[in-house]
Design a protein around this motif. Sequence first.
Motif, mmCIF file in Angstrom:
data_model
loop_
_atom_site.group_PDB
_atom_site.id
_atom_site.type_symbol
_atom_site.label_atom_id
_atom_site.label_comp_id
_atom_site.label_asym_id
_atom_site.label_seq_id
_atom_site.Cartn_x
_atom_site.Cartn_y
_atom_site.Cartn_z
ATOM 1 N N PRO A 148 0.821 -1.227 0.000
ATOM 2 C CA PRO A 148 0.000 0.000 0.000
ATOM 3 C C PRO A 148 0.850 1.270 0.000
ATOM 4 O O PRO A 148 0.468 2.287 -0.563
ATOM 5 C CB PRO A 148 -0.822 -0.132 1.288
ATOM 6 C CG PRO A 148 -0.928 -1.610 1.499
ATOM 7 C CD PRO A 148 0.402 -2.172 1.047
ATOM 8 N N GLU A 149 2.026 1.193 0.622
ATOM 9 C CA GLU A 149 2.898 2.380 0.688
ATOM 10 C C GLU A 149 3.749 2.552 -0.567
ATOM 11 O O GLU A 149 4.055 3.685 -0.964
ATOM 12 C CB GLU A 149 3.837 2.273 1.893
ATOM 13 C CG GLU A 149 3.150 2.278 3.247
ATOM 14 C CD GLU A 149 2.519 0.928 3.586
ATOM 15 O OE1 GLU A 149 2.988 -0.085 3.024
ATOM 16 O OE2 GLU A 149 1.575 0.895 4.390
ATOM 17 N N ASN A 150 4.145 1.460 -1.187
ATOM 18 C CA ASN A 150 5.030 1.516 -2.356
ATOM 19 C C ASN A 150 4.455 0.681 -3.492
ATOM 20 O O ASN A 150 4.440 -0.556 -3.410
ATOM 21 C CB ASN A 150 6.429 0.993 -1.988
ATOM 22 C CG ASN A 150 7.106 1.839 -0.940
ATOM 23 O OD1 ASN A 150 7.383 3.011 -1.156
ATOM 24 N ND2 ASN A 150 7.384 1.247 0.220
ATOM 25 N N GLN A 151 3.974 1.365 -4.502
ATOM 26 C CA GLN A 151 3.398 0.710 -5.666
ATOM 27 C C GLN A 151 4.434 0.655 -6.789
ATOM 28 O O GLN A 151 4.778 1.684 -7.370
ATOM 29 C CB GLN A 151 2.146 1.464 -6.132
ATOM 30 C CG GLN A 151 0.988 1.395 -5.164
ATOM 31 C CD GLN A 151 0.408 -0.006 -5.076
ATOM 32 O OE1 GLN A 151 0.118 -0.640 -6.087
ATOM 33 N NE2 GLN A 151 0.222 -0.486 -3.854
ATOM 34 N N TYR A 152 4.918 -0.549 -7.083
ATOM 35 C CA TYR A 152 5.911 -0.702 -8.141
ATOM 36 C C TYR A 152 5.193 -1.005 -9.459
ATOM 37 O O TYR A 152 5.290 -2.098 -10.010
ATOM 38 C CB TYR A 152 6.904 -1.794 -7.765
ATOM 39 C CG TYR A 152 7.649 -1.476 -6.492
ATOM 40 C CD1 TYR A 152 8.499 -0.364 -6.432
ATOM 41 C CD2 TYR A 152 7.490 -2.245 -5.345
ATOM 42 C CE1 TYR A 152 9.177 -0.042 -5.273
ATOM 43 C CE2 TYR A 152 8.173 -1.932 -4.181
ATOM 44 C CZ TYR A 152 9.014 -0.833 -4.149
ATOM 45 O OH TYR A 152 9.683 -0.505 -2.986
ATOM 46 N N ASN A 153 4.477 0.005 -9.922
ATOM 47 C CA ASN A 153 3.679 -0.120 -11.141
ATOM 48 C C ASN A 153 4.347 0.657 -12.273
ATOM 49 O O ASN A 153 5.467 1.143 -12.139
ATOM 50 C CB ASN A 153 2.254 0.379 -10.896
ATOM 51 C CG ASN A 153 2.234 1.797 -10.311
ATOM 52 O OD1 ASN A 153 3.198 2.553 -10.467
ATOM 53 N ND2 ASN A 153 1.166 2.154 -9.644
ATOM 54 N N HIS A 154 3.657 0.769 -13.399
ATOM 55 C CA HIS A 154 4.251 1.452 -14.552
ATOM 56 C C HIS A 154 4.588 2.907 -14.250
ATOM 57 O O HIS A 154 5.590 3.437 -14.741
ATOM 58 C CB HIS A 154 3.336 1.342 -15.778
ATOM 59 C CG HIS A 154 2.019 2.023 -15.614
ATOM 60 N ND1 HIS A 154 1.838 3.347 -15.937
ATOM 61 C CD2 HIS A 154 0.820 1.572 -15.172
ATOM 62 C CE1 HIS A 154 0.574 3.687 -15.706
ATOM 63 N NE2 HIS A 154 -0.060 2.625 -15.248
#
Length: 231
Positions: A148-154
């Motif tokens: 929830p704190e770190n989104q490793y998305n595009h």
Amino acid sequence: MRYKEFERIISEERIARYVQACGGNTRKAMTLYRYNLQLSQEMFTIISCFEVALRNAINTVLRNRLGNDWLKDSIMPNGIFTIRNTHKTFDIIQYAYQKLVHEQSYSHTKLIAEMEFGIWKYMFSPVQFNQTGRVLLRVFPNKERSTPENQYNHSYFFNELDKINTMRNRIAHHEPVCFYLQDAVIDTSHVLGIYLKMQRLFAWMNIDSHALLYGLDHVQQVCGRINELKE
């Protein structure tokens, strides 16, 4: 070389920031200028290797998804980059493709090589990411799990690549990398931060960066020399 001759060649305006950062010590300022050039060379080498690795990884994923000539096909009628929101990407690819056709030297590999870093960065922007099938996170098979704190998305990868691209452009335009932002203060923390980002992304691409860059990577050593000038 005497300082006045150095200043004449480099220009008073350009060297002034180095002199200020060195407390008026012109001999130290010339040393800092040379170290900055060394650091720029070292970083550009790392960025160049990173760019080649990134584009090859993207190419592998998209060839599997879209076909062997996916980049050329993207600008053909009804291609994935013929929509309005990707016109800049379209223009860059089309220009390079037409140049290679005019030279009678087109190949998919050559077209890939003609692309600038910005093209690969924008593959992770929302529209391009969707148009290529939302598969490009496969470029980073070892990435950490999102929380929830770190989104490793595009969007995360777009922003990280944008920072690397900005550093690449600074070096290409002969801007100093040894200062804190725009101040005349010696500080290598920003350039080291970019360096560490690349190391992390190499690892997430399943690349042993230490083996790849063996004998080439002296970034931290040069940063150490620069930081010694603060004393």
